[in-house]
Motif scaffolding. Structure first.
Motif, short mmCIF file in Angstrom:
data_model
loop_
_atom_site.label_atom_id
_atom_site.label_comp_id
_atom_site.label_asym_id
_atom_site.label_seq_id
_atom_site.Cartn_x
_atom_site.Cartn_y
_atom_site.Cartn_z
N ARG A 40 0.82 -1.21 0.00
CA ARG A 40 0.00 0.00 0.00
C ARG A 40 0.85 1.26 0.00
O ARG A 40 0.46 2.28 -0.56
N THR A 41 2.02 1.19 0.66
CA THR A 41 2.89 2.36 0.74
C THR A 41 4.34 1.98 0.50
O THR A 41 4.74 0.83 0.69
N VAL A 42 5.13 2.99 0.09
CA VAL A 42 6.55 2.78 -0.19
C VAL A 42 7.35 3.97 0.30
O VAL A 42 6.81 5.04 0.59
N ILE A 43 8.66 3.76 0.41
CA ILE A 43 9.63 4.83 0.58
C ILE A 43 10.41 4.89 -0.72
O ILE A 43 11.08 3.93 -1.09
N GLY A 44 10.30 5.98 -1.45
CA GLY A 44 10.90 6.06 -2.78
C GLY A 44 12.33 6.54 -2.74
O GLY A 44 12.67 7.45 -1.99
N VAL A 45 13.18 5.93 -3.55
CA VAL A 45 14.58 6.34 -3.71
C VAL A 45 14.84 6.46 -5.21
O VAL A 45 14.89 5.45 -5.91
N GLY A 46 15.00 7.68 -5.69
CA GLY A 46 15.20 7.89 -7.12
C GLY A 46 16.44 8.71 -7.41
O GLY A 46 16.83 9.57 -6.62
N VAL A 47 17.06 8.45 -8.56
CA VAL A 47 18.28 9.15 -8.97
C VAL A 47 18.05 9.78 -10.34
O VAL A 47 17.63 9.10 -11.28
N GLY A 48 18.32 11.08 -10.46
CA GLY A 48 18.22 11.75 -11.76
C GLY A 48 16.84 11.60 -12.38
O GLY A 48 15.83 12.05 -11.84
N ALA A 49 16.78 10.95 -13.53
CA ALA A 49 15.51 10.71 -14.20
C ALA A 49 14.56 9.92 -13.30
O ALA A 49 13.35 10.16 -13.29
N GLY A 50 15.12 8.98 -12.55
CA GLY A 50 14.31 8.19 -11.62
C GLY A 50 13.73 9.04 -10.51
O GLY A 50 12.61 8.79 -10.03
N ALA A 51 14.47 10.06 -10.08
CA ALA A 51 13.96 10.97 -9.06
C ALA A 51 12.77 11.76 -9.60
O ALA A 51 11.80 12.01 -8.89
N TYR A 52 12.85 12.16 -10.86
CA TYR A 52 11.74 12.87 -11.49
C TYR A 52 10.51 11.96 -11.57
O TYR A 52 9.39 12.39 -11.24
N VAL A 53 10.70 10.72 -12.01
CA VAL A 53 9.58 9.79 -12.14
C VAL A 53 8.90 9.57 -10.78
O VAL A 53 7.66 9.62 -10.67
N LEU A 54 9.69 9.34 -9.73
CA LEU A 54 9.10 9.11 -8.42
C LEU A 54 8.44 10.37 -7.88
O LEU A 54 7.44 10.29 -7.14
N SER A 55 8.97 11.53 -8.22
CA SER A 55 8.32 12.79 -7.81
C SER A 55 6.94 12.90 -8.45
O SER A 55 5.96 13.26 -7.79
N LYS A 56 6.88 12.61 -9.73
CA LYS A 56 5.60 12.67 -10.45
C LYS A 56 4.61 11.67 -9.86
O LYS A 56 3.43 12.00 -9.65
N PHE A 57 5.08 10.48 -9.57
CA PHE A 57 4.24 9.45 -8.97
C PHE A 57 3.72 9.89 -7.60
O PHE A 57 2.54 9.70 -7.27
N THR A 58 4.60 10.49 -6.79
CA THR A 58 4.22 10.91 -5.44
C THR A 58 3.19 12.02 -5.47
O THR A 58 2.25 12.03 -4.66
N LEU A 59 3.35 12.97 -6.37
CA LEU A 59 2.38 14.06 -6.46
C LEU A 59 1.00 13.55 -6.84
O LEU A 59 -0.02 14.07 -6.38
N ALA A 60 0.96 12.51 -7.68
CA ALA A 60 -0.32 11.95 -8.11
C ALA A 60 -0.89 10.95 -7.11
O ALA A 60 -2.10 10.71 -7.09
N ASN A 61 -0.02 10.37 -6.27
CA ASN A 61 -0.44 9.34 -5.31
C ASN A 61 0.16 9.63 -3.93
O ASN A 61 0.96 8.84 -3.41
N PRO A 62 -0.21 10.74 -3.30
CA PRO A 62 0.44 11.13 -2.04
C PRO A 62 0.26 10.13 -0.91
O PRO A 62 1.16 10.00 -0.06
#
Length: 360
Positions: free
Chosen positions: A136-158
Motif C-alpha cells: 500500500r505504501t513505499v519509501i521512494g529512492v530515485g536518482v536523476g531521471a528516476g527521481a523525477y519519475v518518483l516525484s511525479k508518482f508521489t504528487l499523483a499518489n500522495p
C-alpha cells in the motif's frame, strides 16, 4: 496482470550511482549472496522489469527505487544496498527495484519507430507494480531521471508514499537555452558522451576516472543502446513539475546532490520550493559513495519512526539546532551555524522536520 519470474543469486558488485563502492566496506559476495526474484509486470502502459528482494507480506513500506538514464537498477543501486552498513536496513525492508521500460541489462532493442512512453506515463505505471506486490505504501529512492519519475508518482499518489529520497533531482522542464544546448550536443557529441555529461561533473570527466571509463565502455557496448537513447530523449522532454509551497510533497523528503554535480543548482532550486518543515537537503562531495548515503538514509528512516535503535557512526557526531544548518562527516563546524554534540548510537536523529545541508 501476469508476470514472468526468475530466481537468481546476486554476486556482482558495480558502482553506486556514478561512484565506486568502498571495497573495504563491502563484504565478500559469497557471504552476502541473496536471492532475488525478477518479475515482468504488465501495466496499463506496457511492461516493466522489476526485481524484488525480501518478503511480499512485510507490514512496513517497501523501499522502491528508480534509476537514472544510462543505468539500470543493478548498476545504480546494487553497491548501496549490498554495502555492509546498509544490511541493517535491507533485512528490515522489502526492496522493489524498477527498471524503466527497456533499460534492464540485456533487454531487446525496440524496433524503429517505437513510441517510447513519456516520463509522466512511466510514473503512471508504478501503481500497477505496488498492486502486483500488494504494497500500500513505499519509501521512494530515485536518482536523476528516476527521481523525477518518483516525484511525479508521489504528487499523483500522495497516500502511497511515506518518504522520498531524491538524488540529483531536476523538477523543471528544459528551457530554450537548454534545448538549444542539447541540440548542439547531439550533433557534436555521441550519445554516450551526452549521458556521461549528465551523470558526472566536469571535474570527474576531465580526470577521466576509472568510474567514468567503466560507464563509457558499458554504455558503448550495451545491446539496448537504442532503448537508452529513447529514455534519454523522454527525460529531456519532461514537463515542469510546477512545485511550490502550496503544491508540494505531503511526505518527508531528503534531497541529495553532489557538490559541483551537473544538477546542483536544480536541486537547490527544488529545495527552495519544498516545505522546509519536512525537507532535508544534503550536499555531499563527489563521488557519491555508499558510506555517505547509507548514514544519511539511516537518519531519514529513523526520522520517519522506523529503526529507532539503528546504530549510527559518522553523522551522529554532529547535531544541529538550526532549521538551515550544515553537517560535517567528521563533526567539524562548517559554513552554517551548528552545535556539535557528542551523540551515542541509538539516540533519535534530527527529525525530517528540519531542513539541513550536509557536507560529507
Amino acid at each position: 496482470m501476469t508476470t514472468e519470474m526468475q530466481e537468481i543469486a546476486i554476486t556482482e558488485e558495480k558502482p553506486l550511482l556514478t561512484g565506486q563502492a568502498d571495497a573495504a566496506k563491502v563484504r565478500d559476495a559469497g557471504v552476502h549472496t541473496r536471492i532475488m526474484h525478477e518479475h515482468t509486470v504488465e501495466t496499463p502502459h506496457g511492461v516493466l522489469h522489476v526485481t524484488l528482494h525480501g518478503s511480499r507480506t512485510s507490514r512496513r513500506p517497501a523501499i522502491l527505487t528508480f534509476h537514472d538514464v544510462g543505468l539500470d537498477s543493478k548498476s545504480c543501486f546494487d553497491p548501496l544496498f549490498k554495502f555492509e552498513e546498509m544490511q541493517e536496513i535491507v533485512k528490515n525492508f522489502t526492496l522493489i527495484h524498477i527498471n524503466a521500460p527497456g533499460q534492464e541489462e540485456g533487454a531487446p532493442a525496440y524496433p524503429p519507430g517505437y513510441q517510447y512512453p513519456s516520463m509522466e506515463t512511466i510514473a503512471e505505471m508504478i501503481p500497477a507494480v505496488l498492486q502486483f506486490f500488494n504494497f500500500r505504501t513505499v519509501i521512494g529512492v530515485g536518482v536523476g531521471a528516476g527521481a523525477y519519475v518518483l516525484s511525479k508518482f508521489t504528487l499523483a499518489n500522495p497516500d502511497a508514499v511515506e518518504g522520498l529520497v531524491l538524488v540529483n533531482i531536476d523538477t523543471d522542464a528544459r528551457g530554450w537555452l537548454d534545448w538549444a544546448a542539447q541540440k548542439l550536443s547531439s550533433v557534436t557529441s555521441s550519445l554516450t558522451e551526452q549521458i556521461l555529461c549528465h551523470l558526472f561533473s566536469q571535474e570527474e570527466l576531465s580526470s577521466n576516472t576509472d568510474v567514468v571509463q567503466f560507464h563509457r565502455e558499458r554504455i558503448n557496448k550495451a545491446s539496448n543502446l537504442v532503448n537508452i537513447e529513447l529514455f534519454w530523449k523522454s527525460y529531456n522532454g519532461r514537463r515542469d513539475l510546477s512545485l511550490d509551497r502550496n503544491y508540494t510533497f505531503k511526505c518527508p523528503v531528503m534531497l541529495v546532490v553532489g557538490d559541483q554535480a551537473p544538477y546542483e543548482e536544480a536541486a537547490v532550486e527544488c529545495n527552495s520550493k519544498l516545505d522546509p518543515t519536512t525537507t532535508s537537503f544534503l550536499k555531499v562531495r563527489l563521488p557519491l559513495s555508499p558510506a555517505k548515503l547509507t548514514e544519511a538514509f539511516k537518519y531519514f528512516i529513523q526520522g520517519m519512526g522506523y529503526m529507532a535503535s539503528s546504530c549510527m557512526t559518522r553523522l551522529s557526531r554532529s547535531r544541529t539546532t538550526s532549521l538551515s544548518s550544515s553537517y560535517s562527516m567528521d563533526g567539524s563546524r562548517s559554513r552554517s551555524r551548528t552545535l556539535s554534540q557528542g551523540s551515542q548510537g541509538g539516540q533519535m536523529p534530527p527529525s525530517p522536520s528540519q531542513t539541513m545541508e550536509v557536507s560529507c
